[in-house]
Design a protein around this motif. Structure first.
Motif, PDB file in Angstrom:
ATOM      1  N   UNK A   1      40.262  53.671  35.346  1.00 53.52           N
ATOM      2  CA  UNK A   1      39.059  53.862  35.754  1.00 53.52           C
ATOM      3  C   UNK A   1      38.044  52.708  35.517  1.00 53.52           C
ATOM      4  N   UNK A   2      38.080  52.499  34.218  1.00 54.45           N
ATOM      5  CA  UNK A   2      37.341  51.359  33.472  1.00 54.45           C
ATOM      6  C   UNK A   2      37.998  49.840  33.995  1.00 54.45           C
TER       7      UNK A   2
ATOM      8  N   UNK B   1      37.592  44.605  36.392  1.00 50.40           N
ATOM      9  CA  UNK B   1      38.334  43.555  36.598  1.00 50.40           C
ATOM     10  C   UNK B   1      37.718  42.766  37.728  1.00 50.40           C
ATOM     11  N   UNK B   2      37.351  43.424  38.866  1.00 54.91           N
ATOM     12  CA  UNK B   2      36.666  42.870  39.737  1.00 54.91           C
ATOM     13  C   UNK B   2      35.447  41.726  39.374  1.00 54.91           C
ATOM     14  N   UNK B   3      35.066  42.374  38.232  1.00 53.04           N
ATOM     15  CA  UNK B   3      33.825  41.500  38.057  1.00 53.04           C
ATOM     16  C   UNK B   3      33.877  40.145  37.237  1.00 53.04           C
ATOM     17  N   UNK B   4      35.287  40.069  36.784  1.00 56.66           N
ATOM     18  CA  UNK B   4      35.622  38.914  35.838  1.00 56.66           C
ATOM     19  C   UNK B   4      35.469  37.669  36.499  1.00 56.66           C
ATOM     20  N   UNK B   5      36.399  37.467  37.866  1.00 53.01           N
ATOM     21  CA  UNK B   5      37.041  38.602  38.552  1.00 53.01           C
ATOM     22  C   UNK B   5      38.480  38.109  38.222  1.00 53.01           C
TER      23      UNK B   5
ATOM     24  N   UNK C   1      36.364  45.857  48.392  1.00 51.63           N
ATOM     25  CA  UNK C   1      36.165  44.910  47.855  1.00 51.63           C
ATOM     26  C   UNK C   1      37.574  44.016  47.665  1.00 51.63           C
ATOM     27  N   UNK C   2      38.401  44.746  47.442  1.00 50.43           N
ATOM     28  CA  UNK C   2      39.987  44.150  47.199  1.00 50.43           C
ATOM     29  C   UNK C   2      40.543  43.917  48.746  1.00 50.43           C
ATOM     30  N   UNK C   3      39.993  44.414  49.833  1.00 49.72           N
ATOM     31  CA  UNK C   3      40.710  44.299  50.834  1.00 49.72           C
ATOM     32  C   UNK C   3      40.040  43.041  51.516  1.00 49.72           C
ATOM     33  N   UNK C   4      38.650  42.795  51.045  1.00 51.74           N
ATOM     34  CA  UNK C   4      38.061  41.656  51.747  1.00 51.74           C
ATOM     35  C   UNK C   4      38.021  40.336  50.808  1.00 51.74           C
TER      36      UNK C   4
ATOM     37  N   UNK D   1      26.527  40.412  42.165  1.00 55.03           N
ATOM     38  CA  UNK D   1      28.087  39.930  41.958  1.00 55.03           C
ATOM     39  C   UNK D   1      28.822  39.691  43.093  1.00 55.03           C
ATOM     40  N   UNK D   2      28.701  40.945  43.830  1.00 55.92           N
ATOM     41  CA  UNK D   2      29.675  40.906  45.189  1.00 55.92           C
ATOM     42  C   UNK D   2      29.073  40.006  46.134  1.00 55.92           C
ATOM     43  N   UNK D   3      27.851  39.879  46.058  1.00 53.33           N
ATOM     44  CA  UNK D   3      27.242  38.811  47.054  1.00 53.33           C
ATOM     45  C   UNK D   3      27.457  37.589  46.666  1.00 53.33           C
ATOM     46  N   UNK D   4      27.749  37.147  45.411  1.00 46.11           N
ATOM     47  CA  UNK D   4      28.373  35.954  44.817  1.00 46.11           C
ATOM     48  C   UNK D   4      29.693  35.677  45.602  1.00 46.11           C
ATOM     49  N   UNK D   5      30.439  36.570  45.463  1.00 45.84           N
ATOM     50  CA  UNK D   5      31.766  36.204  46.109  1.00 45.84           C
ATOM     51  C   UNK D   5      31.839  36.010  47.630  1.00 45.84           C
ATOM     52  N   UNK D   6      30.830  36.570  48.285  1.00 47.76           N
ATOM     53  CA  UNK D   6      30.518  36.365  49.697  1.00 47.76           C
ATOM     54  C   UNK D   6      29.959  34.891  49.966  1.00 47.76           C
ATOM     55  N   UNK D   7      29.108  34.616  49.004  1.00 49.31           N
ATOM     56  CA  UNK D   7      28.404  33.320  49.107  1.00 49.31           C
ATOM     57  C   UNK D   7      29.614  31.924  48.815  1.00 49.31           C
TER      58      UNK D   7
END
Length: 1212
Positions: A593-594, A599-603, A630-633, A741-747
């Motif tokens: 769970x942790x 991990x996706x925030x490191x990423x 998030x992992x699918x995208x 942070x997820x917006x940063x991935x999309x940017x």
């Protein structure tokens, strides 16, 4: 006709007839063999042939029942049962997948199904006693009937036909005289029970409403006849059917038909005892309610309890009920009987009958007489019916009835019901009502909460019920009471803390842990967490864990508290964005769970894909669905868009379920869900971004980029929306980090998609860079505002990852980073180097000025005051309209003045502060406070006053509104001229804001000013007396204690007392003080100065001279106070006159209301008059004294008060 005239078995039957009979049998046998043989693919359906054969058989059996072999019926029945099963399955598949090209085949299937249903109904009617007497045939028919009853796709008409057939068999067989009941020609006792149970389990949700009503009516009628008719059915069968069918499925108690429900309820009522304990024991312990677990079955339990009430007793009020006095005074018995007799003879009234007092009293007496005849049954029966129609009524009735009944039970009976109640609440079948409001568990638990004494329940069970069945507040109340009663019960405290956590009540949870914690680190750490000091709290929890592993606490700390340390350490790490530490911790203990959350925030998508997702077995939550989406995208593949959308849909369903499980009025508990909803929406928008990029690339690949005006329109709208839709400023940094942070991935996806568009479409090329820079700077600013300076610097250094950035965003980045360095320990040199290393040529003047201001702040903290002064001067030289530049320079000048007391710097500081306020600094109130403070203690050269008057006109008037009370109080001090100017400006622009403060101030200072004037007159008289007696006075004396006591009491010193000038001056000064302030400021008197005047001891000349000097100073101070009080009052009056002259309409309205208020208060004491007329006249006099005309409304109320006054006062 032939077979009737010539029976086949008769000897006289002709040969031709026998031959005909043989041919008919052979023909029927041939068709039966044909239709029961296995069919090959493509062979025509034989439904019509079966219909023909059944019609012939039906005709022959009407003449001769034993015409055919029973096995033929069984074979036909088997074939039809097979056809109806396959036809129903095909029909269901067609209903699920509608194909427009198979309309013909679908219609054929419908015709076949209808034919099969008709044939099977005919076969059921032809199966007779002869068929059921053959054991092999009976077994086959029984199996086929059970299969049809269990099949979900069986047609309702077939089921109704089966019900009619079974009902006929049961009634025909068991109603025969002499039947033992243990065995029969058709069905045995056991087979009847089995069929009735199968009929009870038939699912009729897909029935039409008419079919449902017919099914319930026929089946319940059959069931009731078997259970109730003792003369028709034997006792053993009736008991078994009631116990194993009705009590197990309780269809009779849940019948929609009230008459049928009452019939079945009478069976239950007769089978149970009439005591309350027996009924409660049956409801709680004996009866299994699983069959009704999807409905609010406490309606039936409540019905059983209310049925034992004595129905023929009159209704009486409870002893503690509120009562009123009787309408008619009770007289003799004959009077009351006559009244009752007369009330019964009152004729029916019509509309045209005059309503007199006698008629009204008689009607009321008749009503009371009728109500007194009501009995318990008149109230209980309607309540029971209403409870069956509305679950909320049943819920509230149970909550009222159960605690009342529980109190009446004996202690042994309460103990006997306690454990069964816990067992009932623990049943798994209650989950079917988990989404119902209200549900049975809510009613049971609330009834227990209101009961006295409360049965002790396990705390884990209360916690589970509270969070599962939406009984949060009741469970909290129970656990809170248990925590107070059982202080050492750790499980109870842990359960209560868990409920607080689920409801997002962190303050309550921390308070509970502080109360029961063992170590000081826990209490201090939780306090730090509550106030947002994450770093200090994390270090404290880490120290506590280290001490525990080293054995410092000697195993005295409970395991729950140590788990709390770990949980809070992880929480602090999330708030501090320590994802590397969290990943290492998750890997060390294999906490997936942790790992999923970090991990996706490191990423680190590769480790997430290879080692975490295949092994992770965690609870299904909206957060888990978010990470999966998030992992699918993250691959930016269009194939993952569909998977992400389906995952988001499941996440929304889970979030809605959790939303429904929370309390109705709890807003705070829904905040995490609202944040997750926003993330789910943005994941959907991210999928749309990828789709829009993919579609746009296809279009742009075949045409010139930019030709299509709507190209990437959805992408641009979403990115613009993301700028506007940010979390709240007060949300935790973890909420901001997850979203941005997820917006940063999309940017990054947008930047990679348009990286080749620098020449063809520069706007699209810069689109991702601009939004990503804004996103990173926004997150860094939020971290800095929360005091997380390390997090701010980390975000700015690591999160952007590109070299190109717009000038505006580059300035924001430098500003945020330098501000963070400015607050960090040991990083001042790093911040100064960062400023010096940047090339300022590309920045506009305003940005250059701000950077120089920040440079001055760094130099000032590094104790380079000269450099700081030069930097601030450069700031203003570059851009003089920068508010923060003026304020920073003002703070610097103020600091220099504090160190050297040079008035020049004081004037500079005031000038800078006022200039900053002029240009619109955000926190102007704090700087105005400093200005007013310095103005109050201005030096004789008045540097503050000069600067204040110089820039007063340039300051906006609204900034003074919050300081009106302080400005009014300043009218009594040395800064009165300056403050009066400010108040006059406020009076001209904001009269409403000033008027009520000013009016209150005038009313308070009016009496003080009058007393000050009286003090002036007294002092003048005493000064004349002192001059007259100065030549005759031979020695100095002191004022006795009586004179001082008179001064303290507010009296005037007597003039005929032989006192000297110095002493008299002191008395006058103290007298003036006690007049103007209500008490003597010199009340503390030392033993040396309080000498009794009755003693004739001489006083030394030096002490007398010193005393005279002190009294002279007191006299001057008193004169100054008198003068200030009078001048303050005069200044306030001047401001009020200005207010009145510029805003006449305001005062006409105000005085009109004041007249009205005075008039409405007539009868209250006002001055010497016992009514408010004196107040009215006083207002009118004060109004006329200004030469103004009394408003019409005020004159009206004044005249009314004078005319209605009855007192003998002269004023009135």
């Amino acid at each position: 006709m032939v077979f009737v005239a010539f029976p086949p078995d008769a000897a006289s039957t002709p040969t031709d007839v026998k031959l005909l009979n043989q041919k008919v049998n052979e023909l029927i046998q041939k068709y039966i063999n044909m239709i029961t043989a296995p069919q090959t693919l493509g062979e025509d359906n034989s439904a019509n042939s079966i219909s023909f054969v059944l019609l012939v058989i039906k005709t022959l059996t009407e003449v001769q029942k034993n015409f055919l072999d029973p096995s033929l019926f069984v074979r036909i029945f088997q074939r039809l049962a097979q056809d109806i099963g396959s036809s129903a399955g095909c029909h269901l598949k067609q209903g699920q997948q509608a194909d427009p090209y198979s309309a013909v085949s679908s219609s054929c299937q419908v015709v076949d199904v209808e034919a099969v249903i008709s044939n099977i109904k005919s076969v059921l009617k032809l199966i007779s006693e002869r068929v059921m007497l053959v054991p092999e045939c009976k077994q086959t028919v029984t199996q086929l009937l059970n299969a049809l009853l269990s099949e979900k796709g069986t047609d309702p008409s077939v089921l109704l036909c089966i019900l009619d057939v079974l009902k006929g068999w049961i009634e025909d067989d068991l109603s025969k005289p002499g039947t033992s009941g243990l065995s029969s020609a058709f069905l045995t006792h056991k087979e009847i029970l089995s069929f009735l149970q199968k009929l009870s389990q038939v699912e009729n949700e897909n029935f039409l409403p008419d079919a449902v009503d017919e099914w319930n009516r026929k089946y319940l009628q059959l069931l009731y006849e078997i259970c109730a008719e003792s003369d028709k059915y034997h006792l053993a069968l009736r008991q078994d059917v009631f116990q194993k069918v009705e009590k197990q499925y309780m269809l009779g108690l849940w019948a929609k038909d009230p008459e049928m429900r009452i019939k079945f309820f009478s069976l239950y009522d007769e089978s149970l005892g009439k005591t309350l304990f027996t009924r409660l024991q049956y409801i709680i312990q004996i009866q299994d309610w699983e069959a009704l677990s999807d409905v609010f079955w406490l309606k039936q339990g409540l019905d059983l309890i209310l049925a034992i009430l004595v129905e023929n007793k009159p209704i009486t009020l409870a002893p503690n009920s509120a009562r009123i006095f009787p309408f008619v005074v009770s007289g003799s018995l004959s009077d009351s009987s006559a009244m009752q007799h007369q009330s019964t003879d009152v004729p029916e009234s019509h509309d045209d009958t005059p309503l007199t007092l006698d008629n009204l009293l008689l009607k009321h007496a008749q009503f009371l007489s009728e109500m007194s005849k009501l009995q318990v049954v008149d109230l209980i029966i309607p309540l029971r019916k209403l409870a069956h129609t509305d679950a909320n009524v049943a819920y509230h009735l149970w909550v009222l009835v159960f605690p009342t009944g529980w109190v009446t039970l004996h202690k042994e009976e309460q103990v006997a019901l306690a454990k069964p109640m816990i067992s009932l609440l623990s049943k798994d079948y209650h989950k079917r009502q988990q989404a119902s409001r209200p549900n049975v568990v809510q009613a049971l638990l609330e009834g227990l909460q209101l009961s006295h004494p409360q049965p002790r329940m396990p705390s884990e069970l209360i916690k589970y019920i509270g969070k599962t069945y939406n009984v949060w507040h009741i469970a909290l109340a129970l656990l809170e009471s248990h925590v107070m009663l059982f202080m050492n019960d750790t499980k109870c405290s842990e359960s209560l803390a868990e409920l607080y956590r689920l409801l997002n009540e962190e303050d309550m949870r921390c308070g509970l842990w502080k109360k029961r914690s063992i170590t000081a680190e826990t209490r201090a750490g939780l306090s730090l967490v509550q106030h947002g000091y994450w770093q200090l709290a994390q270090s404290l929890f880490y120290q506590a864990m280290v001490k525990a592993t080293q054995g410092t606490y000697n195993n005295t700390v409970p395991k729950a508290e140590m788990c709390l340390w770990e949980e809070q350490w992880l929480y602090c790490a999330c708030q501090l964005s320590q994802w590397d530490a969290l990943v290492d911790f998750g890997k060390s203990i294999e906490n997936y769970e942790i790992l999923l959350d970090s991990l996706w925030k490191l990423p680190d998508w590769a480790h997430l894909k290879d080692h975490v997702i295949p092994k992770a077995q965690v609870e299904e939550t909206p957060k888990l669905r978010l990470i999966q989406a998030f992992f699918a995208l993250h691959d930016r593949n269009i194939n993952g868009v569909g998977d992400a959308e389906s995952i988001v849909g499941k996440g929304v369903d889970l979030a809605l379920e959790q939303w429904w499980q929370l309390p109705e009025m709890s807003v705070h508990a829904r905040i995490p869900l609202l944040q997750q909803f926003q993330q789910l929406v943005e994941v959907q928008e991210s999928a749309r971004i990828l789709t829009d990029i993919s579609n746009g690339n296809k279009v742009s690949g075949s045409s010139v980029v930019g030709v299509h005006g709507n190209l990437y329109a959805d992408l641009k709208d979403i990115l613009e929306t993301w700028r506007l839709r940010t979390p709240n400023e007060w949300d935790n940094i973890s909420v901001w980090y997850d979203l941005l942070h997820w917006r940063n991935e999309m940017y990054n996806s947008v930047i990679d998609a348009f990286k080749d568009f620098s020449n063809s479409n520069p706007q699209l090329h810069q689109l991702g860079y601009r939004d990503k820079a804004w996103n990173v700077n926004k997150l860094a600013r939020i971290a800095r505002k929360r005091g997380l300076y390390d997090v701010c610097v980390m975000i700015l250094e690591n999160m952007y990852g590109h070299t190109t950035m717009e000038v505006q965003e580059a300035f924001v980045k430098i500003r945020e980073q330098t501000k963070a360095y400015l607050e960090m320990k040991g990083e001042l040199s790093s911040g100064l180097n960062l400023i010096n290393s940047n090339n300022l040529e590309y920045f506009p003047v305003k940005h250059k000025a701000e950077i120089f201001r920040l440079k001055g702040d760094f130099l000032l903290k590094l104790n380079d005051t000269e450099g700081a002064n030069v930097a601030y001067s450069s700031t203003i030289s570059l851009f003089k309209n920068l508010p923060k530049g003026w304020i920073s320079w003002g703070n610097y000048c103020d600091m220099v003045y504090k160190e050297g007391n040079d008035e020049v710097w004081l004037e500079y500081a005031i000038s800078c502060f006022l200039q900053g306020i002029k240009f619109g600094v955000s926190n102007s109130s704090s700087h105005l406070a400093r200005v007013l403070y310095l103005l109050s203690f201005d030096t004789p050269n008045e540097p503050v006053g000069r600067a204040f008057d110089k820039y007063l006109e340039q300051i906006p008037h609204w900034v003074w509104l919050s300081w009106i009370p302080q400005l009014l109080l300043s009218l009594q001090r040395a800064e009165a001229p300056h403050c009066k100017l400010v108040l006059l400006k406020i009076a001209s622009v904001y009269p409403q804001a000033l008027y009520y403060w000013l009016r209150t101030y005038l009313l308070e200072r009016r009496d003080v000013a009058n007393k000050s004037e009286l003090g002036r007159i007294v002092m003048a008289q005493q000064r004349m007396q002192q001059n007259a007696s100065a030549s005759s006075a031979g020695s100095l004396g002191l004022v006795d204690g009586n004179a001082r006591a008179q001064c303290q009491g507010g009296g005037i010193l007597p003039s005929d007392k032989p006192i000297n000038q110095a002493t008299q001056s002191g008395g006058i000064g103290s007298n003036d003080n006690c007049i103007s302030h209500g008490q003597d400021p010199e009340r503390p008197i030392t033993a040396e100065s309080s000498v009794n005047t009755s003693n004739d001891q001489p006083v030394q000349q030096g002490s007398a001279t010193n005393e005279g000097g002190q009294n002279a100073m007191r006299r001057n101070g008193a004169l100054g106070l008198v003068a200030s009080a009078a001048s303050a009052f005069d200044a306030a009056k001047d401001i009020m006159e200005t207010l009145r002259s510029k805003h006449t309409s305001l005062f006409e309205f105000t005085y009109g209301n004041w007249f009205k208020i005075c008039y409405s208060a007539r009868g209250e004491t006002s001055g010497s008059c016992k009514c408010s007329t004196a107040s009215l006249l006083q207002v009118s006099y004060s109004y006329n004294s200004r030469g103004s005309t009394i408003p019409k409304e005020g004159a009206f109320w004044c005249l009314q008060g004078v005319l209605l006054c009855r007192c003998s006062e002269q004023a009135c």
